[in-house]
Design a protein around this motif. Sequence first.
Motif, PDB file in Angstrom:
ATOM      1  N   UNK A 623       0.841  -1.205   0.000  1.00 57.76           N
ATOM      2  CA  UNK A 623       0.000   0.000   0.000  1.00 57.76           C
ATOM      3  C   UNK A 623       0.876   1.255   0.000  1.00 57.76           C
ATOM      4  N   UNK A 624       1.938   1.221   0.845  1.00 55.16           N
ATOM      5  CA  UNK A 624       2.841   2.379   0.924  1.00 55.16           C
ATOM      6  C   UNK A 624       3.529   2.607  -0.426  1.00 55.16           C
ATOM      7  N   UNK A 625       3.926   1.523  -1.076  1.00 56.61           N
ATOM      8  CA  UNK A 625       4.612   1.647  -2.366  1.00 56.61           C
ATOM      9  C   UNK A 625       3.675   2.212  -3.430  1.00 56.61           C
ATOM     10  N   UNK A 626       2.407   1.743  -3.432  1.00 59.31           N
ATOM     11  CA  UNK A 626       1.441   2.242  -4.421  1.00 59.31           C
ATOM     12  C   UNK A 626       1.129   3.717  -4.176  1.00 59.31           C
ATOM     13  N   UNK A 627       0.996   4.082  -2.892  1.00 57.17           N
ATOM     14  CA  UNK A 627       0.726   5.486  -2.550  1.00 57.17           C
ATOM     15  C   UNK A 627       1.882   6.372  -2.989  1.00 57.17           C
ATOM     16  N   UNK A 628       3.102   5.903  -2.710  1.00 51.25           N
ATOM     17  CA  UNK A 628       4.279   6.677  -3.105  1.00 51.25           C
ATOM     18  C   UNK A 628       4.336   6.833  -4.622  1.00 51.25           C
ATOM     19  N   UNK A 629       3.930   5.760  -5.309  1.00 45.53           N
ATOM     20  CA  UNK A 629       3.971   5.809  -6.769  1.00 45.53           C
ATOM     21  C   UNK A 629       2.987   6.848  -7.306  1.00 45.53           C
ATOM     22  N   UNK A 630       1.832   6.974  -6.635  1.00 48.70           N
ATOM     23  CA  UNK A 630       0.848   7.971  -7.057  1.00 48.70           C
ATOM     24  C   UNK A 630       1.402   9.384  -6.888  1.00 48.70           C
ATOM     25  N   UNK A 631       2.112   9.599  -5.768  1.00 54.08           N
ATOM     26  CA  UNK A 631       2.627  10.943  -5.482  1.00 54.08           C
ATOM     27  C   UNK A 631       3.886  11.237  -6.299  1.00 54.08           C
ATOM     28  N   UNK A 632       4.793  10.256  -6.295  1.00 53.64           N
ATOM     29  CA  UNK A 632       6.101  10.443  -6.941  1.00 53.64           C
ATOM     30  C   UNK A 632       6.111   9.622  -8.236  1.00 53.64           C
ATOM     31  N   UNK A 633       5.399  10.150  -9.271  1.00 51.16           N
ATOM     32  CA  UNK A 633       5.184   9.341 -10.479  1.00 51.16           C
ATOM     33  C   UNK A 633       6.109   9.678 -11.644  1.00 51.16           C
ATOM     34  N   UNK A 634       6.996  10.664 -11.490  1.00 54.50           N
ATOM     35  CA  UNK A 634       7.988  10.960 -12.530  1.00 54.50           C
ATOM     36  C   UNK A 634       7.562  11.989 -13.552  1.00 54.50           C
ATOM     37  N   UNK A 635       6.317  12.502 -13.466  1.00 55.70           N
ATOM     38  CA  UNK A 635       5.858  13.525 -14.436  1.00 55.70           C
ATOM     39  C   UNK A 635       6.222  14.929 -13.936  1.00 55.70           C
ATOM     40  N   UNK A 641       2.993  21.279 -10.346  1.00 59.00           N
ATOM     41  CA  UNK A 641       1.714  21.501  -9.662  1.00 59.00           C
ATOM     42  C   UNK A 641       1.889  21.463  -8.147  1.00 59.00           C
ATOM     43  N   UNK A 642       2.730  20.524  -7.635  1.00 59.27           N
ATOM     44  CA  UNK A 642       3.012  20.449  -6.197  1.00 59.27           C
ATOM     45  C   UNK A 642       3.610  21.770  -5.710  1.00 59.27           C
ATOM     46  N   UNK A 643       4.611  22.264  -6.486  1.00 58.58           N
ATOM     47  CA  UNK A 643       5.296  23.499  -6.076  1.00 58.58           C
ATOM     48  C   UNK A 643       4.301  24.669  -6.063  1.00 58.58           C
ATOM     49  N   UNK A 644       3.478  24.738  -7.105  1.00 57.81           N
ATOM     50  CA  UNK A 644       2.496  25.817  -7.216  1.00 57.81           C
ATOM     51  C   UNK A 644       1.502  25.763  -6.038  1.00 57.81           C
ATOM     52  N   UNK A 645       1.037  24.553  -5.728  1.00 53.58           N
ATOM     53  CA  UNK A 645       0.093  24.387  -4.616  1.00 53.58           C
ATOM     54  C   UNK A 645       0.729  24.795  -3.289  1.00 53.58           C
ATOM     55  N   UNK A 646       1.987  24.391  -3.116  1.00 56.37           N
ATOM     56  CA  UNK A 646       2.693  24.741  -1.872  1.00 56.37           C
ATOM     57  C   UNK A 646       2.851  26.246  -1.750  1.00 56.37           C
TER      58      UNK A 646
END
Length: 656
Positions: A623-635, A641-646
Motif C-alpha cells: 500500500x505504501x509503495x502504491x501510494x508513493x507511486x501515485x505521489x512520486x510518479x515521474x511527471x 503543480x506540487x510546487x504551485x500548490x505549496x
Amino acid sequence: MTLIVLSLFCILLAGLIPFFTAKMKPSLSDKLSASLHVIGSIVGWVFILLQLHNHSDIAAILPFETLFGHFSIKIDTLSLVFLIPIYTISAMSAIYSISYWSTIQKGLHQSVKYRLFLSFFTIFMILLVICDNFMMFLLCWEIMSLLAYFLVTIDELDEEAQKAGYLYIIATHTGIVALFGLFGIIQNYFGYFDFTSALGHIDAHSSLASWIFLLGLFGFGVKAGIFPLYFWLPSAHASAPVAISALLSGVMIKMGIYGIIRVASLFTNIPHWWGWVVFGLGIISGILGVVYAIAQHDIKKLLAYHSIENIGIILIGIGLAILGKSYRNETLVLFGLSGALFHVINHALFKPLLFYSAGSIIEKYHTRDINHYGGIIKVQPYTALFFLIGAVAISGLPPLNGFASEWLLYMGMFKSLLSTQNSLLPVMAGIIALSIIGGLALACFVKVFGISFLGKPRHIELLHVKESSWSMLLPMGILSVICFMLGLFPFILESFLSRATMLFNHAPLMLKLNAMSDLSYAYSGLLIIVALSGGILFYTLKGKIKTDIDTWACAFPYGTPRIQYTPASLAQMIMNLFSWALKRKKSELSMKGIFVQKYQFYLRQNDKVIYTLLKIADSTLLFAAKTRKLIHNGYMGIYVLYIFTALIIMLLYVGK
C-alpha cells in the motif's frame, strides 16, 4: 568489584588471544581462548557466591565520564540471578566451540571473528545487568543486540542465516525505539536517571505511568520473544551456530525478562490490569509456543519454539507477582516471582543442554530434519542420555529442575485460590494452562526422542557415525549434573530467591519460601521408593523381556524403516486439536481400487501468527509503495503543480 573487573578482563583476553595465536597453533589457540573464558566465568562465580554469602549490594560510580554521563554500577540480588546464566552458559559455549567451531575446520578468519564476538557478547550482557544509569543501559543493550546479529550472520555464505539476521535486526531496533521512549519519559517527566533512584518511587496511577509500562512490555517483550513479538526468534535461533543458539535462547532472551522485572519494580500502587495483561500474555505464549514446537520437523526450530513456551511460563510467574503487588497478596508475590526467577535459571540450563545435544546430532548427519534421523542412541549413547535429561527437565517432570520451578508457580496459584479474594479466581486459568503446557511439552519430546534416537535409521547410514568429541560432551555433562542438583536440592536457592523478591516488593515479606525444602524432603522419600521398586522389577523380569523388537514397529519383528512413525504422524492427533492456530497445507492422492498401488499424503504446518504478521507487513508495504507511486510518479508537470500548490498555501498562510 575487583573480581568482576578481573572476570571481564579474562573474557576480553579470551576474545583477543586468537589474533596472536590462531595462525601459529590453531588447535592450542582454540583451547587457550576457551580456558581464559572459563577462568573469567569461574572468577565471576566466586564473586556471585561471595555476594550471596555477604547479603549485600554493590554500588559504584566509575571515575570517568562518557558521552552518556557517568557509568554507575549497582549489583543487587536481581543482577546476580541473571549473572548466573551469563557466566555459566558463555563458558559452556566456549568449551563446546573448541571442536564445534575449530580454527582448523572453519578457517582462521571465521574462528578469530567468532571468538571475538562471543567474548564481547558475554561482556556486554554482564555490563547490561550491572549498570544502573539508563543511558548506559541502552548503550549496552544496543551493542549486545548488534553483537548477537554478527554472531547469527557469522557464516556469510549461509543465505538462511543472513535472512534471519535481517529479520532479527529489524525486530530488535523496533524494540529499542520503544525503550528510548520509556527511559525518555522517566527522565523528563519524573526526573530519574537510574534504576536505583527510581526504584519504588513512581506512582503507577500518575499520568504516563501506564505508557511507561506498555513501552517496557513492548520493547523488552520483543527481545524476550513474547506473543506476538517473537516473529524473529525461530529463524534466528535455528540459523545461528549451535553454541550461539544456546546463548541466545538460554541467556539473551532473558535480558528482556530482566528489563520487564526492573521496570515493574519501579512502581507503587500498580493497577490490577497490568498483572492480568502479563499473566494473559504468559498463558498465550506458553500454549502457542509448545503447539508450534510440536508442528516442527526442524530440530533447532522446535527448540526455538520451546523458548517461547518457557518465556510464557516465566511471564505467568511475573504476572502473578504483579497481581500480588496490586492486590497486596504476599503469597502471589513470593511464589510468582520466585518461580519466575527460578525458571529463568532452569531454562538457561536445560535449553542449552538440548541445543548442544542437537548440535552433536546435526554435526554428524548434516541435517536438522528429524524425518531423517532414527536409531541414533546406538551410535551416540552419551548424546542420547544428555538429550533425554534435557527433555525430562524441560517437560517439567520430577526429579529435574524444570519441575521445581513450575512447582513454585503451582503452589502460588493454589494458595491464592484458597484466599478470600474472589477477584483472583481467574488465576485458575493459569493452573489449567500450566498443566496443558506441561502435557504438550512432554508429548513433543516423546516425539523428538522417539523418532530421533529410537527405532531404525530412516535415511542415513549409521555405520561410520561416532560419538561427539569430549569438548562437545563435557558441557552437556556439566549441565546435566546441575539440572539434577537443582531438581533434587532446590532449597539451596531459597534465601537467594526470597531476597530478589523483597527487592521487587520494596519491603521484606512475612512469608517464608519453605516449599522448596519440603520438595527436597518429598524427593528423598520418592527416590527410595523408586529405587526399591526398580530393583524388584529388574530382578523379577530379568531374562524375560524380549529386546529384539524395534521401537515404533508395533511389536512386528521384521519391520522396515518405512513402517515406523514419522514426526507428522506421531503428532497428528494433537495438531488436529490446534488446527485453528496453524497455517496448514495438505495434499492427498485419493485411493482407488481394492489393491492400492500408490498413495501419497503431504501435510505442512506453519506458524499462523508469523504468517499473519508477514501478510499484514506485506500488504502495508505494498500500500505504501502504491501510494508513493501515485505521489512520486515521474511527471514534471505534476511536480510543478506540487510546487504551485505549496506556494499558494504559503501565501495564504502569510496573508492571514
